[in-house]
Write a protein that holds these residues in place. Structure first.
Motif, PDB file in Angstrom:
ATOM      1  N   ASP A   1     -49.538  13.327  73.831  1.00  0.00           N
ATOM      2  CA  ASP A   1     -50.017  12.500  74.942  1.00  0.00           C
ATOM      3  C   ASP A   1     -50.124  11.076  74.414  1.00  0.00           C
ATOM      4  O   ASP A   1     -50.935  10.790  73.524  1.00  0.00           O
ATOM      5  CB  ASP A   1     -51.369  12.988  75.458  1.00  0.00           C
ATOM      6  CG  ASP A   1     -51.750  12.205  76.709  1.00  0.00           C
ATOM      7  OD1 ASP A   1     -50.971  12.211  77.672  1.00  0.00           O
ATOM      8  OD2 ASP A   1     -52.810  11.563  76.705  1.00  0.00           O
ATOM      9  N   GLY A   2     -49.278  10.214  74.970  1.00  0.00           N
ATOM     10  CA  GLY A   2     -49.137   8.863  74.413  1.00  0.00           C
ATOM     11  C   GLY A   2     -47.763   8.736  73.777  1.00  0.00           C
ATOM     12  O   GLY A   2     -47.606   8.150  72.705  1.00  0.00           O
ATOM     13  N   THR A   3     -46.768   9.274  74.468  1.00  0.00           N
ATOM     14  CA  THR A   3     -45.418   9.339  73.888  1.00  0.00           C
ATOM     15  C   THR A   3     -44.848   7.954  73.586  1.00  0.00           C
ATOM     16  O   THR A   3     -44.144   7.773  72.588  1.00  0.00           O
ATOM     17  CB  THR A   3     -44.477  10.118  74.846  1.00  0.00           C
ATOM     18  OG1 THR A   3     -45.035  11.397  75.071  1.00  0.00           O
ATOM     19  CG2 THR A   3     -43.093  10.297  74.245  1.00  0.00           C
TER      20      THR A   3
ATOM     21  N   PHE B   1     -51.027   3.268  83.490  1.00  0.00           N
ATOM     22  CA  PHE B   1     -50.049   3.023  84.545  1.00  0.00           C
ATOM     23  C   PHE B   1     -48.969   4.100  84.528  1.00  0.00           C
ATOM     24  O   PHE B   1     -48.609   4.610  83.472  1.00  0.00           O
ATOM     25  CB  PHE B   1     -49.411   1.644  84.361  1.00  0.00           C
ATOM     26  CG  PHE B   1     -50.434   0.562  84.129  1.00  0.00           C
ATOM     27  CD1 PHE B   1     -51.383   0.268  85.103  1.00  0.00           C
ATOM     28  CD2 PHE B   1     -50.490  -0.124  82.928  1.00  0.00           C
ATOM     29  CE1 PHE B   1     -52.358  -0.698  84.891  1.00  0.00           C
ATOM     30  CE2 PHE B   1     -51.458  -1.094  82.701  1.00  0.00           C
ATOM     31  CZ  PHE B   1     -52.397  -1.384  83.683  1.00  0.00           C
TER      32      PHE B   1
ATOM     33  N   ARG C   1     -55.932  -0.649  77.871  1.00  0.00           N
ATOM     34  CA  ARG C   1     -54.810   0.220  78.214  1.00  0.00           C
ATOM     35  C   ARG C   1     -54.328   0.822  76.891  1.00  0.00           C
ATOM     36  O   ARG C   1     -53.484   0.243  76.203  1.00  0.00           O
ATOM     37  CB  ARG C   1     -53.706  -0.608  78.895  1.00  0.00           C
ATOM     38  CG  ARG C   1     -52.669   0.200  79.705  1.00  0.00           C
ATOM     39  CD  ARG C   1     -51.774   1.060  78.873  1.00  0.00           C
ATOM     40  NE  ARG C   1     -50.634   1.561  79.660  1.00  0.00           N
ATOM     41  CZ  ARG C   1     -50.448   2.841  79.961  1.00  0.00           C
ATOM     42  NH1 ARG C   1     -51.285   3.766  79.528  1.00  0.00           N
ATOM     43  NH2 ARG C   1     -49.409   3.203  80.682  1.00  0.00           N
TER      44      ARG C   1
ATOM     45  N   ALA D   1     -54.059   9.228  78.123  1.00  0.00           N
ATOM     46  CA  ALA D   1     -55.201   9.651  78.942  1.00  0.00           C
ATOM     47  C   ALA D   1     -56.169  10.512  78.137  1.00  0.00           C
ATOM     48  O   ALA D   1     -57.394  10.391  78.277  1.00  0.00           O
ATOM     49  CB  ALA D   1     -54.686  10.429  80.154  1.00  0.00           C
TER      50      ALA D   1
ATOM     51  N   GLU E   1     -57.387   6.542  86.320  1.00  0.00           N
ATOM     52  CA  GLU E   1     -55.923   6.508  86.277  1.00  0.00           C
ATOM     53  C   GLU E   1     -55.352   7.416  87.350  1.00  0.00           C
ATOM     54  O   GLU E   1     -55.825   8.530  87.562  1.00  0.00           O
ATOM     55  CB  GLU E   1     -55.402   6.921  84.892  1.00  0.00           C
ATOM     56  CG  GLU E   1     -53.885   6.780  84.782  1.00  0.00           C
ATOM     57  CD  GLU E   1     -53.351   6.773  83.354  1.00  0.00           C
ATOM     58  OE1 GLU E   1     -54.158   6.796  82.403  1.00  0.00           O
ATOM     59  OE2 GLU E   1     -52.117   6.749  83.198  1.00  0.00           O
TER      60      GLU E   1
HETATM   61  C1  LIP Z   1     -49.139   9.220  79.295  1.00  0.00           C
HETATM   62  C2  LIP Z   1     -50.575   9.173  79.734  1.00  0.00           C
HETATM   63  C3  LIP Z   1     -51.029   7.743  79.910  1.00  0.00           C
HETATM   64  C4  LIP Z   1     -50.260   7.158  81.008  1.00  0.00           C
HETATM   65  C5  LIP Z   1     -48.796   7.173  80.683  1.00  0.00           C
HETATM   66  C6  LIP Z   1     -48.342   8.585  80.362  1.00  0.00           C
HETATM   67  P1  LIP Z   1     -47.439  10.971  78.162  1.00  0.00           P
HETATM   68  O1  LIP Z   1     -48.724  10.564  79.081  1.00  0.00           O
HETATM   69  O2  LIP Z   1     -51.442   9.832  78.931  1.00  0.00           O
HETATM   70  O3  LIP Z   1     -52.397   7.649  80.191  1.00  0.00           O
HETATM   71  O4  LIP Z   1     -50.725   5.875  81.329  1.00  0.00           O
HETATM   72  O5  LIP Z   1     -48.088   6.644  81.756  1.00  0.00           O
HETATM   73  O6  LIP Z   1     -48.313   9.395  81.510  1.00  0.00           O
HETATM   74  O7  LIP Z   1     -46.245  10.680  79.018  1.00  0.00           O
HETATM   75  O8  LIP Z   1     -47.454  10.146  76.947  1.00  0.00           O
HETATM   76  O9  LIP Z   1     -47.647  12.424  77.893  1.00  0.00           O
END
Ligand code: LIP
Length: 266
Positions: free
Chosen positions: A90-92, A160, A186, A190, A207
């Motif tokens: 999460d946070g790719t 976003f 930011r 999440a 969010e």
């Molecule tokens: C991310 C979220 C982040 C959001 C990004 C994205 P991912 O998840 O954790 O908060 O702002 O747009 O969705 O894609 O890194 O798993």
């Protein structure tokens, strides 16, 4: 059938998160994009897939009858009443850029209720955990949200989406929120935003567009740390909106966001 002990589920989740996180951390240098999803900037790396596969192997190896929903691997049904919600990275985008703010998020639901969750932050060496009713912890030490502040003194995290229409609306909402708060963060994950609020490193988080694998573990950790985590129209967080703050501040932020239609794209 007796319900599984949430602590046993948590131990398994922590084992899987640490293994998946270690694999992803080893692969972070030199990583490249494998695929895209909702837009060209919504990327999947080979490590998202490899780490989720490893995590699925650990969870279902130990509990073969469970259901699982993963960001990359989709849904598989089960027969035990337990469902795992997995986000391997999460946070790719942070991950892709060599930044440290990404985590592995794993939650366990029993009959639709999230009872255990872990957010593992490999580069920072941090493990956030909670079981329902048992408090929130970072590396085994109890954590708690910061006391209530007025909205004007609140540090507010947000994020976003990847689609331009949603982003236009999110920018519009932000244009109203920013002048009313201490500042905005930011972070780009999440799961980490929810852990930040759980230990008082931000005061609030909102969010639009999050999925259950993004919020399930972090929302339990935040709730166990004293945070109210809901959607904008009551009830649990949903893809429309995840809103988190301690009581009092929650209502203030809610009353700012709701008339703006912050849980819509237009
Ligand atoms: C991310 C979220 C982040 C959001 C990004 C994205 P991912 O998840 O954790 O908060 O702002 O747009 O969705 O894609 O890194 O798993």
């Amino acid at each position: 059938m007796t319900d599984p002990d949430p602590r046993v589920l948590l131990d398994l989740a922590v084992e899987a998160a640490r293994k998946g996180g270690a694999l992803a951390a080893r692969g972070q240098a030199g990583i490249s994009v494998l695929d895209t999803k909702s837009s060209p900037t919504d990327v999947v790396t080979e490590m998202d897939r490899a780490s989720e596969e490893l995590i699925r192997g650990v969870l279902l190896g130990a509990r073969p009858g469970d259901a699982i929903l993963g960001e990359e691997g989709g849904e598989a049904s089960g027969s035990t009443g337990v469902r795992w919600l997995v986000d391997p990275i999460d946070g790719t985008v942070n991950y892709l850029y060599g930044r440290p703010d990404w985590g592995v998020s794993i939650a366990a639901e029993v009959d639709g209720v999230v009872v255990a969750g872990v957010v593992e932050v490999p580069v920072r060496g941090l493990t956030y955990t909670a079981v329902l009713g048992g408090g929130a912890f970072r590396d085994g030490e109890p954590i708690a949200a910061a006391p209530r502040v007025e909205l004007g003194m609140a540090l507010v995290a947000t994020g976003f989406g990847y689609e331009s229409r949603r982003r236009r609306k999110q920018a519009e909402v932000l244009g109203t929120v920013l002048p009313r708060v201490r500042d905005i963060r930011r972070v780009g994950s999440a799961a980490l935003d929810l852990c930040d609020i759980a230990e008082g490193r931000v005061n609030a988080y909102y969010e639009r567009g999050m999925q259950p694998w993004d919020w399930a573990a972090g929302a339990l950790i935040a709730a166990e740390a004293g945070v109210r985590v809901e959607g904008l129209r009551g009830g649990p967080p949903s893809t429309d909106m995840t809103l988190a703050a301690v009581p009092g501040l929650f209502e203030e932020l809610h009353d700012l966001l709701e008339p703006l239609g912050a849980d819509t794209d237009g």
